[in-house]
Every structure is written in C-alpha cells, then in structure tokens.
Scaffold this active site. Sequence first.
Site, mmCIF file in Angstrom:
data_model
loop_
_atom_site.group_PDB
_atom_site.id
_atom_site.type_symbol
_atom_site.label_atom_id
_atom_site.label_comp_id
_atom_site.label_asym_id
_atom_site.label_seq_id
_atom_site.Cartn_x
_atom_site.Cartn_y
_atom_site.Cartn_z
ATOM 1 C CG ASN A 206 -0.803 -33.975 -11.010
ATOM 2 O OD1 ASN A 206 -0.798 -35.143 -11.411
ATOM 3 N ND2 ASN A 206 -1.873 -33.426 -10.459
ATOM 4 C CD GLU A 209 -3.333 -33.954 -13.588
ATOM 5 O OE1 GLU A 209 -4.355 -33.452 -13.066
ATOM 6 O OE2 GLU A 209 -2.408 -33.259 -14.072
ATOM 7 C CG ASP A 278 -5.286 -23.356 -10.886
ATOM 8 O OD1 ASP A 278 -5.374 -24.220 -11.777
ATOM 9 O OD2 ASP A 278 -6.085 -23.269 -9.932
#
Length: 336
Positions: A206, A209, A278
């Site tokens: 993301n 990160e 996910d």
Amino acid sequence: MISNRRAIEIIDRFPFAHVLVVGDIMVDHFIWGKVARISPEAPVPVVEVQEDSVMLGGAANVMNNIRSLDGQVYGVGIVGADEMGERLLGELGRRNIDTEGIVVELGRPTTIKTRIVAHGQQVVRFDRESKKEVSRRATEKMLARIESLLPALNVIVVSDYNKGVVTRELLTGLKKLISGTQVMLCVDPKKTDFSFYQGAHVITPNHHEAERATGMEIANRRSLMKVGEELLKRFAFQAALITRGEQGMSLFEQGASTVHTEFPADAREVFDVTGAGDTAIGTFALAVASGANLREAAYLANKAAGVVVGKTGTATVTRKELKRVLKISGSTRNDR
C-alpha cells in the site's frame, strides 16, 4: 485499455487457473453489538453483544478470495494446535481450498484478531498471536509441499503479515524452487526492508508501505512516480502495484523506462477497507494465472477491491459480482 470482452474472457478462465498462497494464516473475529451507556467503572463504552462471527483473515483471506472467484487455490502456512486452528482448517476445507501444506505447530497459537464493532464502528481490536519465527522443521515441510505443487502452479502469492511464517529461509528456498520455471512470484509485503523480498517478480505494497520502504513521501503524482521508480530500481522487481486507498492503484512496470499506469478507484461509498488488500492481490494473481498481462490483472484487481470495500469485514467478491461492475469508462492513463 482493456475491453469489456477481454475482461470477461479472462474472468471466464478463472476456474482453470492454479494459484498457491503461502504466508500468515489468521482468523478475523468480529463481535457485533450496540452501545447504550458508559461504564461506571471507567470512561469507556459498554458494548451489548448481539452476535459474533469468525472469518478467514490474512493469507487465509487471500485464499478465500481466489476461491470465491472460482480459482483453484492451494494453501501453505501455519496454524496452532488449538481449537481455532482446527476450526480454520475446517473452514478452508469446506471451501475446497487445499490445506495439505498448512502445518500444525505445537506451542504456537493460531493468530486471532478480534474486533468489537458497535453501530457500524470499530470500538477496539485485540490480538492473540506469536510473532516468533516458525521452526526450521515447519519451514522444511512447507517447502516440500510447495515443491510437490510446482508442476500445477501458474502463480505463487506470498502474503506476509509479519507473524513469523515468511522467513528469509522460506523465501530463499522458494526462490530456488521457482528458478528456471515460468511461475510468477507476487509478494504482499509487511516488512519495512524490501530487500528481504528481492527476487520476487511483483510487489504489492500500500502507499504507506511503499513510502517506508523507499524513505520517500507520496504527496502528489510526481512523488508517486519517484517512489514507483525507486522500488523497481532499488529492489529489481519486475513490477510494483501500489494500492492507494480511495485513490485507486498505480502499476509500475520495468522496461527501457518505467511505465506507470493509474487505476482510479470506483466512485462508491467506502464502508470497510478490512481485507481489501487481500482481495486485490488475490484477484491480481488469479488474473495473471488466467493469461492476463500485468495491466489487465491490475485493472481487475482494482475493480474487485472496489466491491469489497462496500461490504463489512473481511469480505470476498464473486465472478458474477466482478462482471457486474465491469462497466468500462474509457481507458486508463499511461505516464512515462
């Protein structure tokens, strides 16, 4: 640009694609209730519990998303020798997810994230887990299972939640196994040092990160480009798919020069972002395994994530739902 016909063609191949998911398997436990008063013991709300539910989380949610889209999925990871671990294996089995590679490790609890939700808002979350690296024996068992599955695989997803399953030993062994094969390795990272994942084909962080990994802030499209280019240059990934919340996703591909493709988020109400990452990597991997190129796979991943954020909890999307939202509204933008 991806046409509606091409998108549906890829989705129709989902049932014939084979994806392995390896990583931190978790349980998402939701306690639902309402608040009518403040506790006389402390200035905290008293939640009157109405119901609770247990959902697949972490790597198990990636598996569940792929299976919900009718893909063939194999699971590799760790659960504890406890009641929740047994329940989790049962849930995966009922969804026809292959669990032969999931190792039961004594003395280690199954990771459980419990969220208390009142009036649609999360009040508190508490975790029961161990972040200690799994045993060498467990790692060897996981690698042996991966090796046995290789002939059937198109894509491997590493879902790292930093709970001790994705170790340097596991990744080194995994990269050796796929060396010389056509299997694509996609990593959803959690560690700050992305050199840990060097050798993977695709990384899917993301935006937070990606910022931490490069030490650069994403403040606008120009700085976003610099971060994407730096990820590919510094860590030699073939591609980086940066998920950006309500701003959609950005795909950076290695080439003569870095190619950046933007996928704006659908204009819809965001109800719960839990597990959206996910869904994104699960759909992306399944699309690639079904013959999509990286841009086509990212487009479908973005559409799928747009569906699940409108649901509560660690939700999934079906092929029928994905086809329903595939209303192509012009082409994506390409920037050099």
